[in-house]
Scaffold this motif. Structure first.
Motif, PDB file in Angstrom:
ATOM      1  N   LEU A 139      -6.725  21.281  11.346  1.00 32.19           N
ATOM      2  CA  LEU A 139      -5.401  20.791  11.721  1.00 32.19           C
ATOM      3  C   LEU A 139      -4.788  21.673  12.798  1.00 32.19           C
ATOM      4  N   GLU A 140      -4.832  22.976  12.607  1.00 40.16           N
ATOM      5  CA  GLU A 140      -4.260  23.893  13.574  1.00 40.16           C
ATOM      6  C   GLU A 140      -5.020  23.835  14.904  1.00 40.16           C
ATOM      7  N   PHE A 141      -6.324  23.747  14.809  1.00 44.53           N
ATOM      8  CA  PHE A 141      -7.171  23.630  16.000  1.00 44.53           C
ATOM      9  C   PHE A 141      -6.780  22.395  16.812  1.00 44.53           C
ATOM     10  N   SER A 142      -6.624  21.273  16.122  1.00 40.36           N
ATOM     11  CA  SER A 142      -6.310  20.020  16.824  1.00 40.36           C
ATOM     12  C   SER A 142      -4.940  20.097  17.498  1.00 40.36           C
ATOM     13  N   LYS A 143      -3.977  20.735  16.854  1.00 46.70           N
ATOM     14  CA  LYS A 143      -2.648  20.876  17.453  1.00 46.70           C
ATOM     15  C   LYS A 143      -2.707  21.740  18.711  1.00 46.70           C
ATOM     16  N   ASP A 184       6.039  10.355  26.476  1.00 45.65           N
ATOM     17  CA  ASP A 184       6.753  11.570  26.063  1.00 45.65           C
ATOM     18  C   ASP A 184       5.905  12.403  25.106  1.00 45.65           C
ATOM     19  N   SER A 185       5.234  11.720  24.185  1.00 49.29           N
ATOM     20  CA  SER A 185       4.437  12.439  23.181  1.00 49.29           C
ATOM     21  C   SER A 185       3.182  13.059  23.778  1.00 49.29           C
ATOM     22  N   LEU A 186       2.726  12.539  24.922  1.00 47.73           N
ATOM     23  CA  LEU A 186       1.499  13.045  25.542  1.00 47.73           C
ATOM     24  C   LEU A 186       1.759  14.046  26.660  1.00 47.73           C
ATOM     25  N   TYR A 187       2.969  14.007  27.234  1.00 52.92           N
ATOM     26  CA  TYR A 187       3.263  14.836  28.406  1.00 52.92           C
ATOM     27  C   TYR A 187       4.435  15.802  28.223  1.00 52.92           C
ATOM     28  N   VAL A 188       5.324  15.517  27.301  1.00 55.72           N
ATOM     29  CA  VAL A 188       6.582  16.268  27.235  1.00 55.72           C
ATOM     30  C   VAL A 188       6.672  17.171  26.015  1.00 55.72           C
ATOM     31  N   HIS A 189       6.362  16.621  24.836  1.00 56.91           N
ATOM     32  CA  HIS A 189       6.627  17.339  23.584  1.00 56.91           C
ATOM     33  C   HIS A 189       5.358  17.969  23.015  1.00 56.91           C
ATOM     34  N   LEU A 190       5.352  19.284  22.928  1.00 56.76           N
ATOM     35  CA  LEU A 190       4.262  19.969  22.233  1.00 56.76           C
ATOM     36  C   LEU A 190       4.321  19.658  20.744  1.00 56.76           C
ATOM     37  N   ILE A 191       3.188  19.731  20.072  1.00 55.72           N
ATOM     38  CA  ILE A 191       3.148  19.547  18.620  1.00 55.72           C
ATOM     39  C   ILE A 191       3.422  20.886  17.955  1.00 55.72           C
ATOM     40  N   ASP A 192       4.378  20.917  17.045  1.00 62.04           N
ATOM     41  CA  ASP A 192       4.711  22.163  16.334  1.00 62.04           C
ATOM     42  C   ASP A 192       3.645  22.514  15.305  1.00 62.04           C
ATOM     43  N   LEU A 252       0.832  -1.205   0.000  1.00 62.12           N
ATOM     44  CA  LEU A 252       0.000   0.000   0.000  1.00 62.12           C
ATOM     45  C   LEU A 252       0.864   1.252   0.000  1.00 62.12           C
ATOM     46  N   GLU A 253       0.266   2.363  -0.458  1.00 60.93           N
ATOM     47  CA  GLU A 253       0.993   3.640  -0.401  1.00 60.93           C
ATOM     48  C   GLU A 253       1.213   4.011   1.067  1.00 60.93           C
ATOM     49  N   PRO A 254       2.266   4.774   1.370  1.00 64.49           N
ATOM     50  CA  PRO A 254       2.733   4.942   2.758  1.00 64.49           C
ATOM     51  C   PRO A 254       1.683   5.380   3.772  1.00 64.49           C
ATOM     52  N   THR A 255       0.846   6.354   3.419  1.00 67.20           N
ATOM     53  CA  THR A 255      -0.122   6.857   4.390  1.00 67.20           C
ATOM     54  C   THR A 255      -1.160   5.799   4.733  1.00 67.20           C
ATOM     55  N   LEU A 256      -1.703   5.143   3.705  1.00 68.39           N
ATOM     56  CA  LEU A 256      -2.689   4.086   3.939  1.00 68.39           C
ATOM     57  C   LEU A 256      -2.040   2.889   4.610  1.00 68.39           C
ATOM     58  N   ARG A 273      -2.941  12.038  18.864  1.00 69.27           N
ATOM     59  CA  ARG A 273      -1.539  12.353  18.550  1.00 69.27           C
ATOM     60  C   ARG A 273      -1.092  11.674  17.271  1.00 69.27           C
ATOM     61  N   GLN A 274      -1.500  10.443  17.078  1.00 69.66           N
ATOM     62  CA  GLN A 274      -1.120   9.717  15.869  1.00 69.66           C
ATOM     63  C   GLN A 274      -1.801  10.300  14.633  1.00 69.66           C
ATOM     64  N   PHE A 275      -3.105  10.594  14.740  1.00 63.61           N
ATOM     65  CA  PHE A 275      -3.842  11.017  13.553  1.00 63.61           C
ATOM     66  C   PHE A 275      -3.508  12.443  13.143  1.00 63.61           C
ATOM     67  N   ILE A 276      -3.144  13.293  14.088  1.00 62.41           N
ATOM     68  CA  ILE A 276      -2.745  14.655  13.720  1.00 62.41           C
ATOM     69  C   ILE A 276      -1.575  14.598  12.736  1.00 62.41           C
ATOM     70  N   SER A 277      -0.622  13.731  12.996  1.00 64.45           N
ATOM     71  CA  SER A 277       0.522  13.580  12.086  1.00 64.45           C
ATOM     72  C   SER A 277       0.085  13.042  10.732  1.00 64.45           C
ATOM     73  N   THR A 278      -0.840  12.082  10.745  1.00 68.46           N
ATOM     74  CA  THR A 278      -1.347  11.516   9.493  1.00 68.46           C
ATOM     75  C   THR A 278      -2.146  12.556   8.711  1.00 68.46           C
ATOM     76  N   TYR A 279      -3.014  13.270   9.412  1.00 72.72           N
ATOM     77  CA  TYR A 279      -3.886  14.257   8.778  1.00 72.72           C
ATOM     78  C   TYR A 279      -3.074  15.393   8.145  1.00 72.72           C
ATOM     79  N   GLU A 280      -1.956  15.735   8.762  1.00 72.71           N
ATOM     80  CA  GLU A 280      -1.113  16.811   8.250  1.00 72.71           C
ATOM     81  C   GLU A 280      -0.552  16.475   6.873  1.00 72.71           C
ATOM     82  N   LYS A 281      -0.399  15.177   6.583  1.00 67.49           N
ATOM     83  CA  LYS A 281       0.136  14.746   5.294  1.00 67.49           C
ATOM     84  C   LYS A 281      -0.930  14.658   4.209  1.00 67.49           C
TER      85      LYS A 281
END
Length: 547
Positions: free
Chosen positions: A226-230, A539-547, A183-187, A209-217
């Motif tokens: 997208l901005e709202f969710s971040k 770390d992704s839920l408590y430490v690192h903000l989403i840019d 399959l293509e990478p995103t799917l 957290r996972q889908f925000i990264s997927t949706y951005e692509k």
């Protein structure tokens, strides 16, 4: 004093084993100093979210007049991005419209998505909607990967006896496993994630957290969404860190005074994650803090009864907790007296907080600690007798309750204040079917991950061993496969109860969230005990903000 010193010496080797078995905390004082964003930045984020929230509300009103497929995509996107909690009323209205329009002539992909969302939201819809897509043999054949994925997700909201969904699940899983590498990478990423954890079983914050990264692509993304969710994600992350700062201070004091570090797992941050899985919304900040404190005490009791105190000490300590007064613990050794004092102090502080909130159920909180101690103490009787229950059902009559899930649901309801009525609390205390199913998932999933440790450390036999005895399986793997079937049956019971709705969905959803959390924590390893395995997620839920 001499007896206490002798007891300490005799325990030296078991305490060394404990430290060898459980790693130390991964966090220490981290959240006393961690500030994910400056106050001014936080204020700007909240102001921007307030504006975007209204824009999306207008968008939802416009979607109401759109075609069915567009409505489904809109709801699905908001849920995956973790924004749906802002629009409970609006989404409920859209789902009502969707339900009324369900008899349209739809393609297989849309039918699958419609079926999944309706069932997820508690609407009765028959699995017969898939019959028209079957061939002469009744098989539903498609080469469309996106369609297969939608069918696969729909099949995970099945109930017992739905043969067509059983078959869909078997066939779609097999086909997706065969084609995923092509399959293509995103799917491909989406399919791999679904094969690991179906959409219905995912934790809100982990999924967001996972889908925000997927949706951005995605080339079809809505940039404002997208901005709202971040921003919304970052605001919640900042709130969680404030809670963890308060909890770290409490936990450090509790540990120092009760001296639990020599035998109990130090997993306060992981416990907060556990509670956040059940109550992630900002309005439930107190619920997360209260439940984290209570269930850290439960975690200490689990380790205490499991591998530290003697049977006699356990009996005396349980009796003291049942008395719940200053004199009750006089017959216990010093280390249990200090633990007892600190448990009562924490519970008293929680009761006072609840009373200040005009919560009518504050007096019920201490019952959690007492009942959990009684459950753990009862398990030691099996351990000491080296008794192997004849059936898994017999095992679960004690061990499912000691998972604490029933107590967590009840205490969670208490923490919600007026949202949960006295009738709802009474219902939760009767061990209803949905709560029983969550307890079963927790116990069985835990036992699959930990049976080797339990078998080698002279603790209570696990359901894996009992299952092997009941069904006469020749290998552990066969017993585990049977246990996994029981877990799937429990998930079907959860779906059934969400459709039956013995309580409002707002309350039932907490039980479902707890099942999702247990599924996450015990999927591949005991993520609570061996918390290094989930460190990246935390770390992704408590430490690192989403840019």
């Amino acid at each position: 004093m001499a007896a206490d010193e002798a007891r300490s010496v005799s325990r030296l080797h078991s305490e060394e084993d404990m430290h060898g078995k459980h790693h130390s905390t991964l966090w220490g004082d981290f959240f006393l100093h961690h500030v994910p964003c400056r106050p001014g930045q936080y204020s700007i984020m909240k102001d921007n979210v307030k504006i975007m929230k209204e824009e999306v509300k207008k968008m939802l009103l416009d979607v109401g007049s759109s075609d069915l497929s567009h409505k489904l995509e809109c709801i699905d996107t908001l849920e995956r991005l973790g924004l749906d909690y802002h629009y409970t009323k609006e989404i409920d209205e859209l789902m009502c419209n969707v339900f009324e329009a369900r008899d349209q002539d739809l393609d297989l992909t849309t039918t699958s998505q419609l079926f999944y969302l309706l069932r997820k939201h508690g609407y009765h819809v028959s699995s017969d909607v898939f019959l028209k897509f079957g061939d002469d043999k009744g098989d539903i054949v498609t080469d469309d990967a996106r369609c297969l994925l939608r069918m696969y997700e729909a099949a995970h909201v099945r109930v017992n006896g739905e043969e067509i969904l059983d078959n869909i699940l078997i066939h779609t899983k097999r086909q997706l496993q065969c084609i995923v590498d092509d399959l293509e990478p995103t799917l491909q990423e989406e399919v791999r994630y679904a094969l690991e954890t179906p959409l219905f079983r995912r934790l809100n914050r982990v999924q967001a957290r996972q889908f925000i990264s997927t949706y951005e692509k995605s080339t079809m993304r809505n940039n404002m969404l997208l901005e709202f969710s971040k921003l919304d994600f970052n605001i919640l992350l900042t709130l969680y860190c404030e809670e963890l700062k308060d909890l770290t201070m409490w936990w450090k004091e509790f540990q120092a005074q009760a001296n639990t570090t020599i035998y109990a797992r130090d997993r306060m941050v992981e416990m907060h994650f556990w509670m956040m899985g059940v109550f992630f919304e900002p309005q439930y900040s107190y619920s997360r803090k209260m439940l984290t404190q209570l269930f850290m005490i439960v975690s200490v009791l689990d380790d205490l009864y499991d591998s530290h105190c003697t049977t006699e000490e356990g009996n005396a300590f349980t009796a003291a907790l049942q008395r719940w007064d200053e004199e009750g613990v006089e017959q216990c050794p010093t280390y249990l007296r200090t633990l007892y004092t600190n448990i009562r102090a924490t519970v008293k502080a929680i009761e006072e907080d609840l009373n200040l909130q005009n919560n009518k159920h504050a007096k019920l909180v201490k019952g959690l600690i007492i009942d959990m101690a009684m459950c753990y103490n009862a398990e030691t009787e099996w351990r000491d007798k080296k008794y192997v229950p004849a059936t898994v059902d017999e095992h679960l009559k004690i061990s499912a309750r000691s998972s604490g899930c029933m107590h967590l649901v009840s205490q969670g309801f208490i923490s919600m204040g007026d949202v949960a009525t006295s009738e709802a609390l009474e219902w939760a205390s009767t061990y209803p079917k949905i709560v029983r199913a969550v307890c079963i998932i927790a116990r069985l999933a835990n036992d699959i991950m930990s049976y080797k440790r339990e078998a080698s450390n002279n603790t209570m036999v696990s359901t894996v061993q009992t299952c092997a005895k009941e069904y006469g399986t020749t290998t552990v793997e066969q017993a585990i496969e049977k246990i996994r079937e029981l877990i799937e049956e429990a998930w079907m019971d959860i779906t059934h109860e969400c459709l039956r709705q013995p309580q409002p969905m707002a309350l039932l959803e907490r039980a479902v969230n707890l099942a999702r959390t247990m599924d996450f924590l015990y999927k591949d390893v005991d993520g609570y005990t061996d918390s290094w395995s989930i460190k990246g997620i935390l770390d992704s839920l408590y430490v690192h903000l989403i840019d």
